[in-house]
Design a protein around this motif. Structure first.
Motif, PDB file in Angstrom:
ATOM      1  N   TYR A   1     -13.107 127.845  62.754  1.00 14.59           N
ATOM      2  CA  TYR A   1     -11.368 127.641  62.952  1.00 14.59           C
ATOM      3  C   TYR A   1     -10.747 128.974  63.084  1.00 14.59           C
ATOM      4  CZ  TYR A   1     -12.140 122.531  62.892  1.00 14.59           C
ATOM      5  OH  TYR A   1     -12.193 121.531  63.187  1.00 14.59           O
TER       6      TYR A   1
ATOM      7  N   LYS B   1      -5.182 122.980  62.329  1.00 15.03           N
ATOM      8  CA  LYS B   1      -6.147 123.987  62.488  1.00 15.03           C
ATOM      9  C   LYS B   1      -6.503 124.352  63.602  1.00 15.03           C
ATOM     10  CE  LYS B   1      -8.205 122.148  58.102  1.00 15.03           C
ATOM     11  NZ  LYS B   1      -8.947 121.420  57.456  1.00 15.03           N
TER      12      LYS B   1
ATOM     13  N   LYS C   1      -6.945 117.525  61.645  1.00 12.68           N
ATOM     14  CA  LYS C   1      -7.336 119.241  62.085  1.00 12.68           C
ATOM     15  C   LYS C   1      -5.929 119.485  62.821  1.00 12.68           C
ATOM     16  CE  LYS C   1     -11.806 119.524  61.216  1.00 12.68           C
ATOM     17  NZ  LYS C   1     -11.797 118.766  59.933  1.00 12.68           N
TER      18      LYS C   1
ATOM     19  N   THR D   1     -16.701 125.105  62.612  1.00 10.99           N
ATOM     20  CA  THR D   1     -16.740 124.177  63.616  1.00 10.99           C
ATOM     21  C   THR D   1     -17.735 124.198  64.694  1.00 10.99           C
ATOM     22  OG1 THR D   1     -15.200 123.085  65.398  1.00 10.99           O
ATOM     23  CG2 THR D   1     -14.906 125.479  64.977  1.00 10.99           C
TER      24      THR D   1
ATOM     25  N   HIS E   1     -14.547 120.934  68.221  1.00  8.64           N
ATOM     26  CA  HIS E   1     -13.321 121.828  68.018  1.00  8.64           C
ATOM     27  C   HIS E   1     -13.368 123.161  68.445  1.00  8.64           C
ATOM     28  CE1 HIS E   1     -11.889 118.131  65.548  1.00  8.64           C
ATOM     29  NE2 HIS E   1     -10.593 118.728  65.790  1.00  8.64           N
TER      30      HIS E   1
END
Length: 223
Positions: A14, A169, A166, A21, A104
């Motif tokens: 991230y 983030k 999340k 991720t 992500h």
């Protein structure tokens, strides 16, 4: 023989955080597995080529399903994921469909991407199948606003993002961003339930429970 290109993320963290991720592995595996006994050739790509990072949470004891575990332990398959093709200069005329996996990582490197924009526009012009699952739907933000307007699409919802903690983030909430770009965003009544929608040549799945449903619709569409 039909040909499908699968595009994955290369982002392993991230932005600005130490938290890892990457690709949500089951979103690749369940789609890939569906075509195993069909007359389909699949090529694995990633934004820059090379190694595709895997979101550690997607392969944790809590999340790992039997099928995904088998692929994770398959050295030949994992070797493919370590040596993906770069999307730069890919010849889209060779493919009947494209599938964007999630995780992500995609909200960082699938957006504002000239290569993805070209791939989408070329395939869309020929009415070839464009498919995505979960955060992979972020790739569609590269389509022209006129094309996105009122297009029925799904992807990871605001509520689901909240559930997985999340929200703070990611650079944007996918549901919100799609709506902001004029998309007619759809979702399942219950978060984390499988949900797949098709609008013309565009097929999208909402969450990690949806890749097999996307694969079925892609298979029907390319035939």
């Amino acid at each position: 023989m039909k040909n499908i290109m699968i595009i994955n993320t290369n982002t392993d963290h991230y932005k600005g955080l130490e938290e890892k991720t990457g690709l949500w592995l089951s979103e690749l595996v369940h789609f890939y597995e569906y075509f195993k006994d069909k007359d389909v050739h699949i090529d694995l790509y990633s934004v820059q080529g090379g190694k595709v990072p895997i979101d550690p949470f997607s392969v944790s004891t809590l999340m790992l399903d039997y099928n995904t575990k088998n692929y994770l332990e398959d050295h030949e398959f994992m070797k493919l994921l370590d040596n993906t093709l770069p999307i730069h200069n890919v010849d889209t005329s060779k493919y009947d469909a494209v599938y964007f996996t999630g995780g992500h990582g995609t909200v960082f490197d699938f957006v504002d991407n000239e290569d993805i924009k070209r791939i989408l526009n070329e395939m869309d012009k020929d009415m070839k199948i464009i498919s995505a699952v979960c955060h992979g739907s972020a790739a569609l933000l590269n389509l022209d606003v006129d094309r996105l307007k009122d297009l029925s699409v799904t992807g990871f919802s605001n509520l689901e993002e909240k559930i997985v903690k999340k929200t703070n983030k990611v650079p944007f909430l996918l549901e919100e961003e799609l709506k902001k770009n004029g998309v007619d965003y759809k979702k399942a009544l219950i978060p984390m339930a499988p949900y797949v929608i098709q609008d013309g040549n565009i097929i999208t799945g909402q969450n990690p429970q949806s890749p097999k449903g996307v694969a079925k619709k892609v298979w029907n569409a390319i035939n």
